[in-house]
Motif scaffolding. Structure first.
Motif, PDB file in Angstrom:
ATOM      1  N   PRO A 262      27.680   0.007  37.660  1.00 23.68           N
ATOM      2  CA  PRO A 262      26.919   0.784  37.085  1.00 23.68           C
ATOM      3  C   PRO A 262      27.425   2.150  37.493  1.00 23.68           C
ATOM      4  O   PRO A 262      28.201   2.540  38.171  1.00 23.68           O
ATOM      5  CB  PRO A 262      25.566   0.696  37.991  1.00 23.68           C
ATOM      6  CG  PRO A 262      26.121   0.280  39.403  1.00 23.68           C
ATOM      7  CD  PRO A 262      27.020  -0.757  38.742  1.00 23.68           C
ATOM      8  N   TRP A 263      27.448   3.163  36.648  1.00 23.84           N
ATOM      9  CA  TRP A 263      27.899   4.679  36.589  1.00 23.84           C
ATOM     10  C   TRP A 263      26.971   5.533  36.949  1.00 23.84           C
ATOM     11  O   TRP A 263      27.332   6.758  37.307  1.00 23.84           O
ATOM     12  CB  TRP A 263      28.599   5.049  35.348  1.00 23.84           C
ATOM     13  CG  TRP A 263      27.938   4.871  34.202  1.00 23.84           C
ATOM     14  CD1 TRP A 263      27.033   5.834  33.672  1.00 23.84           C
ATOM     15  CD2 TRP A 263      27.552   3.776  33.249  1.00 23.84           C
ATOM     16  NE1 TRP A 263      26.465   5.416  32.255  1.00 23.84           N
ATOM     17  CE2 TRP A 263      26.910   3.998  32.334  1.00 23.84           C
ATOM     18  CE3 TRP A 263      28.064   2.218  33.534  1.00 23.84           C
ATOM     19  CZ2 TRP A 263      26.355   3.069  31.281  1.00 23.84           C
ATOM     20  CZ3 TRP A 263      27.827   1.409  32.335  1.00 23.84           C
ATOM     21  CH2 TRP A 263      26.837   1.900  31.404  1.00 23.84           C
TER      22      TRP A 263
ATOM     23  N   PHE B 110      21.117  -3.237  35.116  1.00 22.24           N
ATOM     24  CA  PHE B 110      21.634  -4.322  35.519  1.00 22.24           C
ATOM     25  C   PHE B 110      21.171  -5.119  36.613  1.00 22.24           C
ATOM     26  O   PHE B 110      21.130  -6.391  36.734  1.00 22.24           O
ATOM     27  CB  PHE B 110      23.241  -3.989  36.156  1.00 22.24           C
ATOM     28  CG  PHE B 110      24.315  -3.504  35.234  1.00 22.24           C
ATOM     29  CD1 PHE B 110      24.421  -4.002  34.006  1.00 22.24           C
ATOM     30  CD2 PHE B 110      25.108  -2.364  35.543  1.00 22.24           C
ATOM     31  CE1 PHE B 110      25.261  -3.315  33.143  1.00 22.24           C
ATOM     32  CE2 PHE B 110      25.787  -1.775  34.703  1.00 22.24           C
ATOM     33  CZ  PHE B 110      26.030  -2.440  33.362  1.00 22.24           C
TER      34      PHE B 110
ATOM     35  N   ILE C  44      22.640   5.852  42.897  1.00 20.93           N
ATOM     36  CA  ILE C  44      22.566   4.199  42.546  1.00 20.93           C
ATOM     37  C   ILE C  44      21.702   3.518  43.503  1.00 20.93           C
ATOM     38  O   ILE C  44      21.118   2.634  43.260  1.00 20.93           O
ATOM     39  CB  ILE C  44      24.011   3.777  42.084  1.00 20.93           C
ATOM     40  CG1 ILE C  44      24.502   4.549  40.810  1.00 20.93           C
ATOM     41  CG2 ILE C  44      24.136   2.330  42.097  1.00 20.93           C
ATOM     42  CD1 ILE C  44      25.911   4.394  40.755  1.00 20.93           C
TER      43      ILE C  44
ATOM     44  N   SER D  80      21.915   3.045  34.570  1.00 21.01           N
ATOM     45  CA  SER D  80      22.623   1.779  34.448  1.00 21.01           C
ATOM     46  C   SER D  80      22.204   0.847  35.542  1.00 21.01           C
ATOM     47  O   SER D  80      22.227  -0.272  35.241  1.00 21.01           O
ATOM     48  CB  SER D  80      24.093   2.141  33.902  1.00 21.01           C
ATOM     49  OG  SER D  80      24.612   2.658  35.045  1.00 21.01           O
ATOM     50  N   ALA D  81      22.415   1.300  36.560  1.00 20.40           N
ATOM     51  CA  ALA D  81      22.166   0.427  37.850  1.00 20.40           C
ATOM     52  C   ALA D  81      20.837  -0.307  37.743  1.00 20.40           C
ATOM     53  O   ALA D  81      20.828  -1.680  37.775  1.00 20.40           O
ATOM     54  CB  ALA D  81      22.169   1.052  39.158  1.00 20.40           C
ATOM     55  N   ARG D  82      19.845   0.363  37.109  1.00 23.98           N
ATOM     56  CA  ARG D  82      18.441  -0.226  37.065  1.00 23.98           C
ATOM     57  C   ARG D  82      18.547  -1.284  35.970  1.00 23.98           C
ATOM     58  O   ARG D  82      18.046  -2.563  36.030  1.00 23.98           O
ATOM     59  CB  ARG D  82      17.383   0.601  36.720  1.00 23.98           C
ATOM     60  CG  ARG D  82      16.864   1.572  38.106  1.00 23.98           C
ATOM     61  CD  ARG D  82      15.757   2.555  37.580  1.00 23.98           C
ATOM     62  NE  ARG D  82      15.360   3.121  38.953  1.00 23.98           N
ATOM     63  CZ  ARG D  82      15.030   4.378  38.804  1.00 23.98           C
ATOM     64  NH1 ARG D  82      14.853   5.023  37.663  1.00 23.98           N
ATOM     65  NH2 ARG D  82      14.543   5.026  39.861  1.00 23.98           N
TER      66      ARG D  82
ATOM     67  N   GLN E 261      30.765   1.218  31.414  1.00 20.36           N
ATOM     68  CA  GLN E 261      30.564   2.638  30.945  1.00 20.36           C
ATOM     69  C   GLN E 261      31.241   2.888  29.740  1.00 20.36           C
ATOM     70  O   GLN E 261      30.628   3.559  28.945  1.00 20.36           O
ATOM     71  CB  GLN E 261      31.016   3.585  32.275  1.00 20.36           C
ATOM     72  CG  GLN E 261      30.622   4.935  31.809  1.00 20.36           C
ATOM     73  CD  GLN E 261      31.572   5.961  31.303  1.00 20.36           C
ATOM     74  OE1 GLN E 261      32.850   5.396  31.267  1.00 20.36           O
ATOM     75  NE2 GLN E 261      31.473   6.973  30.696  1.00 20.36           N
TER      76      GLN E 261
ATOM     77  N   LEU F 267      25.860  -5.036  43.071  1.00 14.20           N
ATOM     78  CA  LEU F 267      26.360  -4.443  41.849  1.00 14.20           C
ATOM     79  C   LEU F 267      27.687  -3.644  42.593  1.00 14.20           C
ATOM     80  O   LEU F 267      27.873  -3.581  43.915  1.00 14.20           O
ATOM     81  CB  LEU F 267      25.452  -3.111  41.538  1.00 14.20           C
ATOM     82  CG  LEU F 267      24.233  -3.572  40.837  1.00 14.20           C
ATOM     83  CD1 LEU F 267      23.413  -2.334  40.690  1.00 14.20           C
ATOM     84  CD2 LEU F 267      24.500  -4.540  39.778  1.00 14.20           C
TER      85      LEU F 267
ATOM     86  N   THR G 178      29.997  -0.386  42.038  1.00 18.10           N
ATOM     87  CA  THR G 178      30.328   0.990  41.210  1.00 18.10           C
ATOM     88  C   THR G 178      31.808   1.160  41.026  1.00 18.10           C
ATOM     89  O   THR G 178      32.902   0.858  41.703  1.00 18.10           O
ATOM     90  CB  THR G 178      30.042   2.472  41.845  1.00 18.10           C
ATOM     91  OG1 THR G 178      30.702   2.504  43.171  1.00 18.10           O
ATOM     92  CG2 THR G 178      28.565   2.195  42.598  1.00 18.10           C
TER      93      THR G 178
END
Length: 238
Positions: free
Chosen positions: A24-25, A33, A71, A29-31, A222, A41, A43
């Motif tokens: 995730p960036w 995944f 994140i 995006s973290a949510r 990303q 995750l 980064t």
């Protein structure tokens, strides 16, 4: 999840079943995944840099740690943070800032200035200091940049990896190692082995088949997402 739980995800894995860690960036995006069911995750520094408007390697440390913290706050799964070469921070301060951000792991590279390999013993000694400062609170993924800035000789990568594992690294990451040398690396390196995949099931499956223990994606996800945004923008302008 604690670092010990995250560490456990790296071990006792069946052949062909690596730990797959999306990159995730940002919080959004973290949510995505985490909601997809990934157990953890990792980064990517280059992906985070791009999301903040910086070139790879140019993100101010304070902004990188703040991005990692956002994140971490967005998800309930553990997050490992790529903090490049440690930004020149003393091991104790580096560990403190990672833990303050909520990370349970870190990616640390053995090159500096995005151009030059460090002396392997000097880097191993530094990793040992990071391990001593962190205790069991961080899973250390030691990036080996032999294939990026060095000779590209698998024997050199294995020699570096052995030093880093002896210094306390939980996992080693020979960045840009050709897929065909993965079995050689797997044979020579004790413990979990991280490999970088492209953002496709076929890429993940191939690395899994050849013996990767852990798979990350660098900034690939990303860049894939931004490619989709670029296509959308072009279509809207058509």
């Amino acid at each position: 999840m604690t670092a010990s739980s995250f560490r456990a995800l790296h071990h006792d894995r069946a052949p062909g079943d690596p730990l797959v860690l999306p990159g995730p960036w940002d919080a959004g995006s973290a949510r995505v995944f985490a909601d997809a069911g990934f157990p953890a995750l990792a980064t990517p520094s280059a992906g985070v840099a791009a999301s903040l408007g910086y070139e790879d390697g140019a993100t101010p440390p304070a902004e990188m740690f703040a991005a990692v913290a956002r994140i971490v706050r967005a998800v309930s799964v553990p997050v490992s943070a790529d903090v490049e070469d440690g930004y020149g921070l003393a091991p104790g301060e580096l560990v403190e800032r990672l833990l303050e951000a909520g990370a349970v792991g870190c990616n640390l590279e053995d090159s500096e200035g995005h151009a030059t390999l460090k002396d392997p013993q000097r880097h191993a000694d530094w990793l040992a200091e990071v391990r001593a400062a962190a205790g069991d609170a961080l899973v250390i993924n030691a990036r080996v940049d032999t294939f990026l800035f060095g000779s590209g000789d698998p024997a050199d990568a294995i020699a570096r990896a052995k030093l880093y594992v002896a210094a306390g690294a939980d996992c080693v990451y020979p960045l840009l190692a050709p897929t065909e040398v993965l079995p050689t690396l797997r044979e020579g390196i004790t413990g979990p082995l991280n490999m970088a995949a492209g953002p496709s099931p076929d890429s993940v499956a191939e690395l899994a088949r050849r013996g990767a223990t852990r798979i990350t994606f660098g900034p690939g996800m990303q860049r894939y997402a931004m490619g989709a945004v670029s296509d959308l923008a072009a279509n809207l302008r058509a």
